[in-house]
Design an enzyme around this catalytic site. Structure first.
Site, mmCIF file in Angstrom:
data_model
loop_
_atom_site.group_PDB
_atom_site.id
_atom_site.type_symbol
_atom_site.label_atom_id
_atom_site.label_comp_id
_atom_site.label_asym_id
_atom_site.label_seq_id
_atom_site.Cartn_x
_atom_site.Cartn_y
_atom_site.Cartn_z
ATOM 1 N N GLU A 91 -4.489 -9.811 2.438
ATOM 2 C CA GLU A 91 -3.554 -9.939 3.568
ATOM 3 C C GLU A 91 -3.715 -11.250 4.330
ATOM 4 O OE1 GLU A 91 -3.767 -5.595 2.581
ATOM 5 O OE2 GLU A 91 -5.232 -7.218 2.811
ATOM 6 N N GLY A 130 0.841 -1.186 0.000
ATOM 7 C CA GLY A 130 0.000 0.000 0.000
ATOM 8 C C GLY A 130 0.875 1.234 0.000
ATOM 9 N N SER A 131 0.254 2.386 0.000
ATOM 10 C CA SER A 131 1.018 3.623 -0.138
ATOM 11 C C SER A 131 1.969 3.854 1.031
ATOM 12 C CB SER A 131 0.062 4.805 -0.285
ATOM 13 O OG SER A 131 -0.818 4.883 0.825
ATOM 14 N N GLU A 170 3.642 1.782 2.581
ATOM 15 C CA GLU A 170 4.744 0.813 2.571
ATOM 16 C C GLU A 170 5.716 1.051 1.414
ATOM 17 O OE1 GLU A 170 1.803 0.107 4.876
ATOM 18 O OE2 GLU A 170 1.349 -0.459 2.808
ATOM 19 N N GLY A 208 -8.606 -23.608 14.250
ATOM 20 C CA GLY A 208 -10.004 -23.852 13.929
ATOM 21 C C GLY A 208 -10.575 -22.926 12.884
ATOM 22 N N HIS A 248 -0.432 -3.436 5.062
ATOM 23 C CA HIS A 248 -0.778 -2.045 4.793
ATOM 24 C C HIS A 248 -1.571 -1.446 5.956
ATOM 25 C CE1 HIS A 248 -1.803 1.603 2.855
ATOM 26 N NE2 HIS A 248 -3.022 1.264 2.475
ATOM 27 N N HIS A 252 -12.554 -29.075 22.740
ATOM 28 C CA HIS A 252 -13.361 -28.492 21.670
ATOM 29 C C HIS A 252 -14.759 -28.127 22.141
ATOM 30 C CE1 HIS A 252 -14.662 -28.795 17.140
ATOM 31 N NE2 HIS A 252 -14.704 -27.578 17.607
#
Length: 517
Positions: free
Chosen positions: A47, A25-26, A28, A394, A70, A277
């Site tokens: 992402e 992104g800008s 980065e 999970g 980003h 679980h």
């Protein structure tokens, strides 16, 4: 003086980074300016895909993986995969862009408010350096924390205008991060095993993280113990065709206690005791069952119900146990009888049996097909170190992109990625990355037209009908073609071998959709 960018790439090389997993992104872009040729940029179109690819790569290489996200929006998109990485102990160093420092007091577009709080609690450490000059030291610390057992992801937020600032290059120490178990604790476990008449080992993902596959086998064979895989384990821990392999423990307390009641001593290695679980009521543990645990994770020891707990490196601990325990005569009868071969039909069991018969030597299996898990346990045994991965948390969406990262780390091994039709849609963009990376992955989608595993689990809560579980009308052949991956569909059982052999023998990504009856 070096810039922050210069220092950062020197730090990345020091810690063995050869790839940057990202979706730019800008905020980065300055990080990526003049990116060196010896660090590849691995692009994901979402992402969640980026983080899961890095997760698989870090686990398969047992090295830290570098991720770039980003700002707040990109970090948010990756949080589901970050949770999975945290639960799986994947050593990820995640950097995220931040707006220019001069704009932060004005609530700017793309500003990340309280950036370090956003990924918590699913990172080991998070930082946003107060000065540009402090960014390199923060990165060094991030790598150290990510790789210190128990390993896991860390997060560093870096302002867009920091990268071109001058800084002092920090010292780069080389740390030995193995913590040896207490010899007295090892002696206590040895004494427990030596006096036991019916011992069992319960092995978890700590075996894979420490590279202790052979040590686990050696301890089993010297003590004659049955070997169970801990509930909801996400990695391979023991060869499932071994005579002493007993099976997979359930994540339900009443069933687990019934299973372990046959033993008088149980040693849990590299796992909690235990992961549940669903809730159970009024379960009474056998009075004559003694427990012990060896793990690198202090949180695992916190789950121990009395007995012996030893903290330290799993491989080192198993090596010490093997050296000290007495040899026990191994029973001649196998701990687990093999299941009967399934009939030729479009069932998960038949599909797993055919994959087992046709897979190339050393193939790696990634599984995210919950409905087929029992069939996989019965008909697709994992027999090699580094040979299995599944989500430890999970959440769905891990398997497809993780397979791409694992294939990058292990280019000499065929990767077989088993997916349900529902789970494959969470991160289907990963097919593009598979094609872009020429990942040697056979994606196998078991299409039953819905979230069948959830329907099965709903019966535990007394629900016969559940909304939102039908997934119909998906065209996986067209989906694969749109991302650049060749694909075939299987409808009849007599078509299955041909499609699987085509996929398994091709170098590069392919997809086989199996329409289950």
């Amino acid at each position: 003086m070096p810039t922050v960018r210069d220092a950062a790439y020197a730090i990345f090389r020091h810690f063995g980074v050869d790839a940057l997993f990202g979706n730019p992104g800008s905020t980065e872009l300055p990080m990526l300016q003049a990116m060196p040729d010896d660090i590849a940029y691995v692009l994901g179109l979402n992402e969640a895909v980026v983080v899961a690819m890095a997760d698989g790569y870090a686990q398969a290489t047992r090295r830290p993986a570098l991720v770039n996200l980003h700002s707040a929006a990109g970090t948010g998109n990756g949080l589901g995969s970050l949770f999975t990485a945290y639960r799986g102990g994947a050593p990820l160093v995640i950097t995220a862009g931040q707006q220019a420092r001069s704009l932060l007091p004005q609530d700017p577009f793309l500003g990340a408010e309280r950036a370090t709080e956003f990924p918590r609690p699913y990172v080991k450490w998070a930082a946003e350096p107060l000065r540009a000059q402090d960014v390199p030291a923060a990165l060094v610390r991030a790598f150290h924390i990510a790789m210190t057992p128990p390993t896991g992801p860390v997060f560093v937020s870096i302002a867009v205008d920091d990268w071109d600032r001058e800084c002092v290059m920090p010292a780069l120490p080389r740390l030995s991060l193995t913590t040896l178990p207490d010899p007295a604790g090892i002696s206590d476990i040895v004494a427990l095993l030596d006096r036991a008449k019916r011992p069992a080992l319960v092995l978890g993902s700590g075996i894979a993280r420490s590279g202790a596959w052979n040590e686990g086998i050696a301890l089993c064979e010297k003590t004659g113990a049955d070997v169970w895989i801990a509930p909801l384990t996400g990695r391979e821990v023991f060869p499932e065709h071994h005579d002493r392999f007993a099976g997979f423990l359930p994540g339900y307390e009443e069933r687990l206690v019934q299973t372990l009641a046959a033993y008088d001593a149980v040693v849990v290695v590299g796992a909690p005791a235990f992961t549940w679980h669903a809730e159970s009521q009024g379960v009474e543990w056998p009075a004559d069952l003694s427990l012990a645990m060896l793990s690198e994770d202090p949180q695992h020891l916190a789950t121990l119900r009395g007995g012996i707990g030893v903290l330290g490196d799993v491989r080192a601990g198993l090596t010490a146990l093997v050296a000290q325990v007495s040899v026990r005569e191994t029973p001649t009868s196998p701990a687990r009888l093999p299941p009967s071969p399934p009939a030729p039909a479009m069932t998960p069991a038949y599909a797993m049996a055919r994959i087992a018969a046709l897979r190339p030597h050393g193939a790696i299996v990634i599984e995210e097909a919950p409905t087929a898990r029992e069939a996989m346990h019965d008909h697709l045994p994992i027999t090699d170190a580094g040979g299995f991965y599944t989500t430890p948390a999970g959440g769905l969406g891990y398997g497809l992109p993780a397979a791409v990262g694992i294939a990058r780390a292990q280019p000499d091994r065929k990767v077989i990625c088993l997916l349900g039709d529902g789970s494959s849609m969470y991160t289907s963009q990963g097919l593009w990355s598979a094609a872009d990376q020429h990942a040697n992955v056979s994606f196998v989608i078991l299409n039953n037209g819905g979230y069948a595993a959830l329907n099965n689990f709903a019966r535990r809560f007394g629900l016969d009908q559940l909304p939102g579980t039908a997934v119909e009308g998906l065209d996986f052949i067209a989906l694969a073609a749109a991302h650049g991956v060749p694909a075939r569909r299987v409808v009849q059982a007599d078509e299955l071998d041909s499609a699987l052999l085509w996929s398994l023998q091709v170098q590069g990504p392919t997809l086989v959709e199996i329409r289950l009856a």
